[in-house]
Write a protein that holds these residues in place. Sequence first.
Motif, PDB file in Angstrom:
ATOM      1  N   ALA A  11       4.358   3.012  15.942  1.00 45.96           N
ATOM      2  CA  ALA A  11       3.669   2.010  15.258  1.00 45.96           C
ATOM      3  C   ALA A  11       2.427   2.607  14.431  1.00 45.96           C
ATOM      4  CB  ALA A  11       3.300   0.722  15.920  1.00 45.96           C
ATOM      5  N   ALA A  12       1.925   3.395  15.327  1.00 42.43           N
ATOM      6  CA  ALA A  12       0.504   4.219  14.788  1.00 42.43           C
ATOM      7  C   ALA A  12       0.644   4.961  13.486  1.00 42.43           C
ATOM      8  CB  ALA A  12      -0.258   4.891  15.915  1.00 42.43           C
ATOM      9  N   ASP A  13       1.999   5.321  13.364  1.00 41.36           N
ATOM     10  CA  ASP A  13       2.414   6.391  12.286  1.00 41.36           C
ATOM     11  C   ASP A  13       2.698   5.692  10.898  1.00 41.36           C
ATOM     12  OD1 ASP A  13       1.660   8.622  13.538  1.00 41.36           O
ATOM     13  OD2 ASP A  13       3.456   9.027  14.243  1.00 41.36           O
ATOM     14  N   LEU A  14       3.136   4.262  11.058  1.00 38.88           N
ATOM     15  CA  LEU A  14       3.379   3.524  10.080  1.00 38.88           C
ATOM     16  C   LEU A  14       2.652   3.238   8.957  1.00 38.88           C
ATOM     17  CD1 LEU A  14       5.578   0.770  11.975  1.00 38.88           C
ATOM     18  CD2 LEU A  14       6.364   2.838  11.284  1.00 38.88           C
ATOM     19  N   ALA A  15       2.960   3.075   7.721  1.00 34.60           N
ATOM     20  CA  ALA A  15       2.270   2.884   6.462  1.00 34.60           C
ATOM     21  C   ALA A  15       1.752   1.391   6.351  1.00 34.60           C
ATOM     22  CB  ALA A  15       2.621   3.210   5.140  1.00 34.60           C
ATOM     23  N   PHE A  16       0.432   0.993   6.398  1.00 33.08           N
ATOM     24  CA  PHE A  16      -0.020  -0.324   6.400  1.00 33.08           C
ATOM     25  C   PHE A  16      -0.376  -0.782   5.287  1.00 33.08           C
ATOM     26  CE2 PHE A  16      -0.695  -1.337  11.204  1.00 33.08           C
ATOM     27  CZ  PHE A  16       0.199  -0.485  11.746  1.00 33.08           C
ATOM     28  N   ALA A  48       0.813  -1.025   0.035  1.00 34.83           N
ATOM     29  CA  ALA A  48       0.048   0.021   0.032  1.00 34.83           C
ATOM     30  C   ALA A  48       0.941   1.188  -0.040  1.00 34.83           C
ATOM     31  CB  ALA A  48      -0.865   0.027   1.455  1.00 34.83           C
ATOM     32  N   PRO A  49       0.402   2.380  -0.276  1.00 37.36           N
ATOM     33  CA  PRO A  49       1.255   3.594  -0.457  1.00 37.36           C
ATOM     34  C   PRO A  49       2.044   3.660   1.058  1.00 37.36           C
ATOM     35  CG  PRO A  49      -0.976   4.080  -1.193  1.00 37.36           C
ATOM     36  CD  PRO A  49      -1.009   2.793  -0.719  1.00 37.36           C
ATOM     37  N   GLY A  50       3.639   3.860   0.731  1.00 38.42           N
ATOM     38  CA  GLY A  50       4.433   4.193   1.973  1.00 38.42           C
ATOM     39  C   GLY A  50       4.811   2.861   2.513  1.00 38.42           C
ATOM     40  N   THR A  51       4.476   1.662   2.076  1.00 41.57           N
ATOM     41  CA  THR A  51       4.989   0.395   2.712  1.00 41.57           C
ATOM     42  C   THR A  51       6.226  -0.008   2.112  1.00 41.57           C
ATOM     43  OG1 THR A  51       3.914  -0.979   1.161  1.00 41.57           O
ATOM     44  CG2 THR A  51       2.733  -0.552   3.141  1.00 41.57           C
ATOM     45  N   HIS A  52       6.565   0.650   0.918  1.00 43.78           N
ATOM     46  CA  HIS A  52       7.963   0.094   0.163  1.00 43.78           C
ATOM     47  C   HIS A  52       8.299   1.279  -0.651  1.00 43.78           C
ATOM     48  CE1 HIS A  52       6.071  -3.791   1.075  1.00 43.78           C
ATOM     49  NE2 HIS A  52       7.245  -4.410   0.921  1.00 43.78           N
ATOM     50  N   THR A  53       9.487   1.835  -0.180  1.00 43.17           N
ATOM     51  CA  THR A  53       9.777   2.985  -1.044  1.00 43.17           C
ATOM     52  C   THR A  53      11.385   2.942  -1.184  1.00 43.17           C
ATOM     53  OG1 THR A  53      10.190   4.060   1.297  1.00 43.17           O
ATOM     54  CG2 THR A  53       8.215   4.645   0.442  1.00 43.17           C
ATOM     55  N   ILE A  54      11.716   3.850  -2.208  1.00 48.31           N
ATOM     56  CA  ILE A  54      13.115   4.390  -2.367  1.00 48.31           C
ATOM     57  C   ILE A  54      13.149   5.637  -1.833  1.00 48.31           C
ATOM     58  CG2 ILE A  54      14.681   5.065  -4.143  1.00 48.31           C
ATOM     59  CD1 ILE A  54      13.457   3.285  -6.332  1.00 48.31           C
TER      60      ILE A  54
END
Length: 324
Positions: free
Chosen positions: A280-285, A121-127
């Motif tokens: 943890a609450a701020d992480l992209a899920f 999902a957006p933000g879970t995998h980034t460069i």
Amino acid sequence: MRLRSSIAGILALALIAVTGCGGAEEPAGGAGGSGPEKVKINVGTIPVLDTAPLQIAIEKGLFKKQGLDVTLSMLAGGAEAIPKLKGGSLDVSFGNYVSFFGAHAKGAIDLKIVSDGFRSAPGTHTIMVAKDSPVRTVADLKGRTIAVNTKRNIATMLARVAAKAHNIELDEDKSFVEFPFPEMESVLKAGTADAVVVVEPFGTLIGRSIGARVLWDLSQGPTADFPIAGYAVTSEFAKANPDTVAAFQRAMAEAKALAADRANVIAAIPKYTKITADTAADLAFGTFPTTLDATSLQRVTDAMRESGLLDETLNVQDLIVAGT
């Protein structure tokens, strides 16, 4: 939610030895009613957001409920799971689909996928790049090095798909260097690589710690809602232990249903990492599919072929062990 200390220090603590279920209960019984063929199983895992349901299953006693005694073994990446599954030191392992499908296609191991794990999902995998990096666009990565946890896996494939969309060809051997996720902050600070491919929670932590910038979100366009990882066994194990596999599947399905509630994932993360509940609450899920869908997983093999990671089409349906 102050996070000023070095991520290397924080995440060194995150790589803790995870305890297994422990204890014994009467088996819940599988298709044959006699319970799992193998009660004590070793499961490979990685301390990332993707594996939260596995931790939930342990914490909530869902494996015990199915008659399983699970011990977890920490891995650096999905590629490490292959020899350990083949050698028998792991019975089941979490890993990215690119590593699993690539190894199976090359005949390195005969695998079966028993449970879906995680979709992006957006933000879970980034460069990401350093705050003051001259790299401003994906096109700027031409001729530069990118750090990934392991080569020829989901990280390099997603980066190559992104680069191709910007008319840049990345080379598996020349464009990438390998570093464990907890070292990615140091890699950027030292300039060891020009960019890093990270997953949560590392992306959020690196951004907070040193102000690293997201250059490109890898969950968009052709890789939006992309199947990232799952749980695999060898074909030999699946054939010899069908009720054990079914018990594992039932426990994981129940855990992933619980993980659909974001609050349960937030509560789980601090228990297998040193990340606070506030952070943890701020992480992209992303999402945790409760069933295996061959059509969705086929997207991975199609992308692998386009990236040169597969020579021939792989029929994912043949690798799936249907849940009970």
